[in-house]
Design an enzyme around this catalytic site. Structure first.
Site, PDB file in Angstrom:
ATOM      1  CB  CYS A 155      -0.923  -0.016   1.219  1.00  0.00           C
ATOM      2  SG  CYS A 155      -1.889   1.487   1.372  1.00  0.00           S
ATOM      3  CB  CYS A 163      -0.432   2.426   4.046  1.00  0.00           C
ATOM      4  SG  CYS A 163      -1.942   1.787   3.370  1.00  0.00           S
ATOM      5  CG  ASP A 164       3.296   1.125   4.458  1.00  0.00           C
ATOM      6  OD1 ASP A 164       2.960   1.625   5.551  1.00  0.00           O
ATOM      7  OD2 ASP A 164       2.956  -0.012   4.100  1.00  0.00           O
TER       8      ASP A 164
END
Ligand code: NDP
Length: 312
Positions: A136, A139-140
């Site tokens: 992701c 997300c990261d």
């Protein structure tokens, strides 16, 4: 541990579940919607959305889902923070048990549990998950500010993640096993035009490389899918974007599914092989998988559930 009874239980809070909630609540079914492990579903881990109709300008996925949940609640859906751990669909009322220990019984059920990102399934991938490997980018991606990353895949997800990461990382290499992408042309054009992004064609991951204490990824070894030649690329992060699998483990053996685990529905309908159980969104759709199609089938599921309940 409480027992809840509802005419309609909706499992999942992505675009399909929320839309089912909106329609069912407006049909006075007083639905209970169990939000699950990732409230709001996959749109909560995306950023820009510019293909959901109704918005002239780009909107954010998490914001869209917040609005959908609020809308469902506003018209009368009860949203519950729980994760369904097991179900019994063999008799009516249907039963679902949450991880909280609460039991939900329902005269009809809409399954809208969505799908989850797939992994390559290699040992070295597992080793570096959370230490440089992610599924992701939104997300990261932030952890790789100014660093070099690779993205694996050739679909819309891989292209979107590459474009997103190009805003953060110093260099992005898209690694794809074939010589053409399956992503939409508009995304491909943006990708090819971006000076920070390059593509490794006909390349598979042979190994993720790295080590140290704490563990960190330092590169990937690629194997050419045509001639078997080997090449190494330096990178600090790797994002796997090779598709999704449906979240249907808890329904296994109880409801009709295809060999990949997608719930089978009657064409043109959200009916499953169990009367009173309907499936909407990515859990039953491996072709379109869009927020708007998920919302569309969520609407269909609520309308079909209403009709079913009226007849029983
Ligand atoms: P897709 O299934 O579309 O693409 C998966 C990609 O990963 C393919 O290019 C595939 O290669 C590759 N792949 C699959 N397995 C492996 C493997 N084991 N090793 C290496 N490569 C592999 O998945 P996406 O997640 O990209 O998209 C899913 C759906 O969601 C699609 O319908 C897409 O259109 C949609 N989507 C739409 C968006 C939007 O409209 N904004 C954004 C993101 C997704 P190959 O091509 O060779 O099969």
């Amino acid at each position: 541990m409480t027992s809840h009874h509802t005419k309609l239980l909706i499992i999942g809070s992505g675009a399909a579940g929320c839309t089912a909630g909106i329609y069912a609540a407006r049909a006075m079914l007083k639905p209970i919607l169990v939000r699950g492990m990732q409230p709001g579903g996959q749109l909560t881990i995306t950023t820009d959305v510019e293909n959901f109709p109704g918005f002239e300008h780009t909107i954010q996925g998490p914001w869209l889902m917040e609005q959908m949940e609020k809308q469902a609640a506003h018209v009368g859906t009860t949203l519950v923070d729980d994760m369904i751990a097991s179900v019994d669909l063999s008799k009516r009322p249907f039963t679902a048990v949450g991880e909280s220990g609460d039991t939900y019984t329902a005269d009809a059920v809409v399954i809208a549990t969505g799908a989850t990102a797939k992994w390559l399934g290699m040992e070295s991938e597992k080793k570096f998950q959370g230490f440089g490997i992610s599924a992701c980018a939104t997300c990261d991606g932030f952890f790789f500010k100014g660093k070099e990353v690779v993205v694996i895949g050739g679909g819309n997800s891989a292209v979107e993640e590459s474009l997103y990461l190009a805003n953060i990382a110093s260099k992005v290499t898209l690694i794809h096993r074939r010589d053409s992408l399956r992503a939409e042309k508009i995304g491909q054009e943006r990708l090819f035009k971006n000076p920070k992004i390059s593509v490794e064609w006909n390349a598979g991951i042979d190994e993720f490389l790295g080590g140290g204490e704490p563990l960190s990824l330092t590169g990937v070894r690629l194997k050419n899918t045509k001639d078997g030649s080997i090449k190494e690329i330096k990178c600090d992060g790797a994002f796997v974007a090779i598709g999704h699998k449906p979240n249907t483990e808890i329904f296994a053996g109880q409801i009709g599914m295809d060999k990949e685990g997608y719930i089978l529905t009657t064409p043109g309908s959200t009916k499953t092989n169990i009367p009173g159980v309907f499936a909407a969104g990515d859990v039953q759709d491996k072709i379109f998988r869009q927020a708007v199609t998920a919302a569309g089938t969520g609407c269909m599921a609520a309308l079909e559930a209403e009709k079913f309940l009226a007849g029983h």
